[in-house]
Write an enzyme that holds these catalytic residues in place. Structure first.
Site, PDB file in Angstrom:
ATOM      1  N   CYS A   1      -4.633  -3.726 -11.738  1.00 14.04           N
ATOM      2  CA  CYS A   1      -5.831  -4.564 -11.696  1.00 14.04           C
ATOM      3  C   CYS A   1      -5.449  -6.038 -11.787  1.00 14.04           C
ATOM      4  O   CYS A   1      -4.523  -6.403 -12.513  1.00 14.04           O
ATOM      5  CB  CYS A   1      -6.755  -4.232 -12.863  1.00 14.04           C
ATOM      6  SG  CYS A   1      -7.326  -2.534 -12.922  1.00 14.04           S
TER       7      CYS A   1
ATOM      8  N   ASN B   1       1.587   3.665  -7.851  1.00 14.47           N
ATOM      9  CA  ASN B   1       0.255   3.397  -7.335  1.00 14.47           C
ATOM     10  C   ASN B   1       0.407   3.075  -5.846  1.00 14.47           C
ATOM     11  O   ASN B   1       1.514   3.143  -5.298  1.00 14.47           O
ATOM     12  CB  ASN B   1      -0.380   2.239  -8.110  1.00 14.47           C
ATOM     13  CG  ASN B   1      -1.884   2.330  -8.176  1.00 14.47           C
ATOM     14  OD1 ASN B   1      -2.526   2.764  -7.217  1.00 14.47           O
ATOM     15  ND2 ASN B   1      -2.465   1.910  -9.290  1.00 14.47           N
TER      16      ASN B   1
ATOM     17  N   GLY C   1      -2.546  13.081  -4.952  1.00 13.03           N
ATOM     18  CA  GLY C   1      -3.577  12.104  -4.655  1.00 13.03           C
ATOM     19  C   GLY C   1      -4.264  12.299  -3.327  1.00 13.03           C
ATOM     20  O   GLY C   1      -5.207  13.080  -3.199  1.00 13.03           O
TER      21      GLY C   1
END
Length: 304
Positions: free
Chosen positions: A131, A193, A266
């Site tokens: 983030c 990620n 994912g």
């Protein structure tokens, strides 16, 4: 033939098998419960949860690309209060571990969620440090080792559950970031990620995603993810949870041999909602056929 022991233990939490879901690809499991028995999974990792509702990015925010997808959802979620009342209430009925992914735009945002979840039925927290830190010029927390160390340390002081720091691959040295998380007190790390990418519509001469950039996931990123998991596992002594393009049991085993103690599925959840269960079964069969008595013994056994 004796069935292998598929359980793995991370930071004192024992999972029935090493197959988890990757945050943002599985909601909180409610939709997927129509297709699979969630109790077959090692854990459900929830979509990112913030202290207040986040609307996410404007549309279009998903695009298919070769061997994967780009997404710029922007961590849309209803906030922690709705999450607790709706999603955790559902997950409490499922026989699996629950890991809550936490997101925020400032350290205080993260801490608000961590404090709110102290007394809830949550087994672990996964902190999304991809983030942007709005107070530091929008650099992601996970792109600066000092910021990563600081936020990890502060979250650990407030958390009642073990803390997993989810690392971004969009850095120069993943080992340095893994070490910063470990030094800050992380109980485990998860990676990778998504990788930042862009898709352009050449006929319209415009960006496909309204946000211009998006996160690349799917099979296209798997070799990069395996490399980073291996580098991170070599750099730290805490457990590593590996993810990035896992589609088969063989992919999952590859990640574990590279150093992962567990794996997360994912993008393939969108392609086939039954992927996770298929991987659990495939890993068990592979271990049995190769004389592996414990799935945990796969971790880090790659050799030159």
């Amino acid at each position: 033939m004796k069935a292998p022991d598929m359980s793995v233990t991370i930071a004192g939490v024992t999972f029935k098998n090493p197959v988890l879901t990757a945050s943002g690809t599985f909601g909180s499991g409610l939709e997927y419960s129509e297709f699979i028995d969630l109790g077959c999974l090692g854990a459900v990792v929830t979509k990112g949860v913030s202290n207040v509702p986040w609307p996410g990015n404007p549309t279009p925010r998903v695009a298919e690309v070769s061997a994967g997808m780009l997404n710029a959802i922007g961590l849309q979620n209803p906030g922690v209060e709705v999450f607790v009342e709706r999603d955790l209430a559902f997950l409490s009925t499922v026989d699996t571990k629950v890991i809550v992914n936490v997101c925020g735009r400032s350290v205080e945002d993260y801490l608000d969620v961590v404090r709110r979840l102290r007394n809830e039925a949550v087994d672990m927290l996964e902190i999304n440090v991809s983030c942007p830190n709005v107070r530091e010029g929008a650099i992601a927390f996970g792109q600066n080792p000092d910021m990563l160390y600081d936020i990890t340390q502060r979250i650990k002081k407030e958390a009642a559950q073990p803390v997993i720091m989810k690392l971004t691959p969009n850095v120069t040295d993943i080992a340095q970031m893994a070490k910063a998380a470990e030094a800050g007190g992380a109980d485990a790390i998860s990676l990778i990620n998504t990788i930042t990418g862009i898709k352009i519509d050449i006929e319209r001469q415009s960006f496909v995603l309204a946000n211009k950039t998006g996160g690349l996931s799917g099979p296209a990123i798997k070799p990069v993810a395996v490399r980073m998991v291996w580098q991170a596992a070599q750099a730290v002594s805490i457990p590593v949870i590996g993810m990035g393009g896992i589609a088969t049991a063989e992919d999952a085993i590859e990640f574990m041999m590279a150093g992962a103690s567990a794996i997360a599925v994912g993008a393939m959840n969108f392609h086939d909602p039954c992927t996770t269960v298929r991987i659990v079964k495939g890993m068990e069969e592979w271990c049995a056929s190769h004389g592996i008595e414990r799935a945990a013994d796969l971790t880090g056994i790659v050799h030159s």
